[in-house]
Design an enzyme around this catalytic site. Structure first.
Site, PDB file in Angstrom:
ATOM      1  N   ASP A 101      42.396  42.318  40.237  1.00 35.27           N
ATOM      2  CA  ASP A 101      42.607  42.510  41.678  1.00 35.27           C
ATOM      3  C   ASP A 101      41.253  42.447  42.380  1.00 35.27           C
ATOM      4  O   ASP A 101      40.247  42.077  41.770  1.00 35.27           O
ATOM      5  CB  ASP A 101      43.298  43.856  41.921  1.00 35.27           C
ATOM      6  N   HIS A 149      46.129  38.102  33.475  1.00 31.09           N
ATOM      7  CA  HIS A 149      46.479  38.737  34.750  1.00 31.09           C
ATOM      8  C   HIS A 149      45.184  38.823  35.561  1.00 31.09           C
ATOM      9  O   HIS A 149      44.417  39.775  35.471  1.00 31.09           O
ATOM     10  CB  HIS A 149      47.065  40.131  34.505  1.00 31.09           C
ATOM     11  N   ASP A 194      50.669  36.760  26.224  1.00 32.23           N
ATOM     12  CA  ASP A 194      49.744  35.955  27.031  1.00 32.23           C
ATOM     13  C   ASP A 194      50.496  35.437  28.251  1.00 32.23           C
ATOM     14  O   ASP A 194      50.954  34.291  28.289  1.00 32.23           O
ATOM     15  CB  ASP A 194      49.186  34.800  26.195  1.00 32.23           C
ATOM     16  N   GLU A 220      45.390  41.735  31.347  1.00 32.59           N
ATOM     17  CA  GLU A 220      44.493  41.746  32.503  1.00 32.59           C
ATOM     18  C   GLU A 220      43.055  41.649  32.003  1.00 32.59           C
ATOM     19  O   GLU A 220      42.769  41.786  30.808  1.00 32.59           O
ATOM     20  CB  GLU A 220      44.685  43.010  33.350  1.00 32.59           C
TER      21      GLU A 220
END
Length: 610
Positions: A173, A474, A523, A532
């Site tokens: 993020d 991710h 994956d 992530e």
């Protein structure tokens, strides 16, 4: 009447048998270093293993160890020692006459490319600046989060705004978090501090910052942001994020307002420890900047000492990463240690260290490193820290003797298990620095083996490297940049059985748990619990690979025991072909020179030792 006989099913039976009982070899997919102890893991093998060169000639025959059960994956595993294979090249592995792998590599500077990639990834995580094609290649992008002025959230206890730019996006993020930046930045600073001569010249194509080496230029980009997060009273704000996580968009398209959120003891002491180290590291290059870092560290420490129990938790309406921590003694331990080392001021001197493997929530192990490696300054406390460190390291060494031959145990498969592995490797290297004993170096190398393919998933956890590597992490930029390959150099979180991302929503994962922690992984970019990426997961990997490269280029930390620096100067010309009679040959194994003749090993005095 139809007649059924065994004959018509022989082909099917043989096919099923070969599939069911086919041997699988799990290797470090990047390669093994000339002169190092080398091994791979074998499951469902039967009999000896042959290693063949590119022309198909068998150059080594090895007998696997007895099988042992590795609890994290539930597999019965044999270890195959191929340490005598020291001629650079690519080899095949044969079991029962059948080729099971063709990608076994032996080389010299084995990890230099992965070191550069894992460190360059921090450039790709930079906030507030465009990534130009000159440096970023196909992963170029527009700048994100360029607004200098950001509002102070009510959770800071203050109002108004501050100017805060730069820094690294924390993970998949776009948040920036002081606590996680703490252990990350420390780990990278210590890599430079331990091997300055190696990293002064190592470059990986990032924008220059004056005359700073690339590693210090990259770290400074994050230090500059961290400095903006200190309040006038010395306390440090916890994070800079929006109120919730963004969707799968590029940084420039994440237009949600961002806020400075919280202020607490953990962030403040983490900041103090990091800035104290930075003051030492940057002083030869920029004394003014170093002084700024040290004064910031002192000011933060004073605030932390006055506010020792101010734990952070997300306020109502804030859903980004919490990085909450109720036990705050370890952060003070870390800050005290580094400020004492940097200043010599006895008022900072701590009395002990925790001895735990470091993580973002427990940085007491960083204090253990600091005490154990500064014997003169810490006296008896240094010896206690060293003893604590070696006790844990010896347990790690013992773990590598069975199963997959790696350090990881069942309970290590938590969220971000690959960071646990990396930090175990860094811990082992500190044991090696302090003693010069090869067993610790060898166990640390086996951590890299695990992360780069010698694991029950048969995959490299580093994007862009290995025969089979993570393709769908991710990571919002990799998901939304319209480039098929993920940004290289990222260590994904790794297997763990929690399944926090499993559910029925379109953005959630289907159940990928296997009943074994070491294989509970998928994956897929849906999997923030296993796939992530994060800055604190990359840092121990980069340290581990970078330190091993530096050691093998002849460098060692200033405090290290004699013999820690290694050299590739003595290399056997060819690997021994098993069972072949030959004249005397010199062998360099684990930093010791031997004479081998007719399969027997002698020391240089002529005494047989094997």
């Amino acid at each position: 009447m139809l007649k059924f006989g065994l004959k018509q099913y022989v082909g099917v039976i043989l096919s099923l048998t070969s599939v069911t009982f086919a041997a699988t070899a799990y290797i470090n997919q990047i390669g093994y270093r000339v002169g190092d102890t080398k091994e791979f893991a074998l499951v469902d093998g039967n009999g000896n293993v042959e290693i063949a060169n590119a022309s198909g000639t068998t150059v080594l025959t090895a007998t696997p160890s007895a099988a042992s059960n590795w609890q994290p994956s539930g597999q019965n595993v044999q270890l195959v020692d191929i340490s005598e294979l020291n001629t650079p090249g690519t080899y095949s592995i044969k079991v029962g006459g059948q080729v099971v792998r063709q990608d076994l590599k032996i080389s010299g500077s084995t990890y230099e490319d992965v070191v550069k990639a894992s460190l360059k990834w921090y450039y790709y995580q930079r906030a507030s600046m465009a990534l130009e094609e000159t440096y970023a290649g196909q992963w170029k992008r527009a700048a994100g989060h360029t607004n200098a002025s950001v509002q102070l959230h009510s959770s800071t206890g203050e109002s108004g705004s501050i100017n805060s730019t730069k820094g690294w996006y924390d993970a998949g993020d776009y948040g920036r978090y002081i606590v996680n930046s703490g252990i990350t930045t420390y780990t990278l600073l210590s890599l430079y501090e331990h091997f300055p001569e190696y990293f002064k010249t190592l470059k990986w194509n990032i924008p220059a910052d004056g005359t700073l080496p690339d590693l210090l230029a990259e770290i400074k980009y994050n230090l500059d942001w961290m400095l903006t997060m200190q309040a006038s009273d010395g306390g440090v704000y916890h994070k800079l994020t929006s109120l919730g996580f963004p969707g799968d968009v590029m940084p420039a398209d994440d237009t949600d307002p961002i806020y400075v959120i919280g202020k607490g003891t953990a962030a403040t002491f983490d900041f103090a420890g990091v800035m104290a180290v930075a003051a030492r590291v940057y002083k030869p290059f920029d004394a003014t900047y170093a002084s700024k870092c040290l004064e910031a560290a002192k000011k933060a420490y004073a605030w932390g000492a006055q506010n020792p129990n101010k734990a952070y938790s997300n306020p109502n309406g804030v859903q980004t990463g919490e990085y909450g921590d109720k036990w705050l003694g370890d952060e003070k331990e870390f800050a005290s240690t580094e400020l004492f080392v940097s200043t010599g001021d006895a008022s900072y001197k701590p009395n002990n260290a925790s001895g735990n493997i470091p993580s973002w929530a427990d940085v007491g192990g960083l204090a253990t490193y600091g005490m154990a490696t500064h014997a003169t300054e810490f006296g008896g406390a240094a010896q206690a820290a060293k003893d604590s460190l070696l006790k844990v390291a010896d347990d790690f060494v013992n773990r590598t003797k069975s199963g997959f031959g790696v350090v990881m145990a069942k309970n290590d498969f938590v969220w971000g298990s690959n960071a646990v592995a990396g930090n175990q490797g860094v811990w082992l290297l500190h044991a090696y620095y302090l003693t010069g004993e090869a067993k610790y170096y060898q166990a640390a190398v086996k951590v890299l083996d695990y992360l780069l393919g010698k694991n029950p998933l048969d995959m490299s956890f580093l994007t862009g490297f290995g025969t089979k590597s993570a393709k769908k992490p991710h990571h919002r930029p990799s998901t939304s940049d319209k480039v098929s390959d993920p940004i290289p150099g990222m260590i994904v979180g790794g297997p763990q059985p929690g399944g926090e991302d499993i559910g029925s929503e379109t953005w959630e994962c289907k159940d990928y748990r296997t009943g074994f922690p070491a294989t509970s992984y998928v994956d897929n970019n849906c999997s923030y619990a296993s796939n992530e990426v994060a800055i604190n997961w990359n840092a121990p990997f980069a340290y581990l690979a970078g330190a091993i490269e530096a050691i093998n280029h002849g460098y060692a930390p200033s405090f290290a025991a004699a013999g820690v620096a290694r050299t590739d100067a003595i290399k056997p010309a060819v690997a021994r072909r098993a069972h072949a009679k030959q004249g005397p040959q010199l062998r360099f194994v684990d930093q010791k020179l031997y004479v081998e003749m007719n399969g027997k090993r002698f020391n240089l005095k002529g005494h047989q030792i094997k």
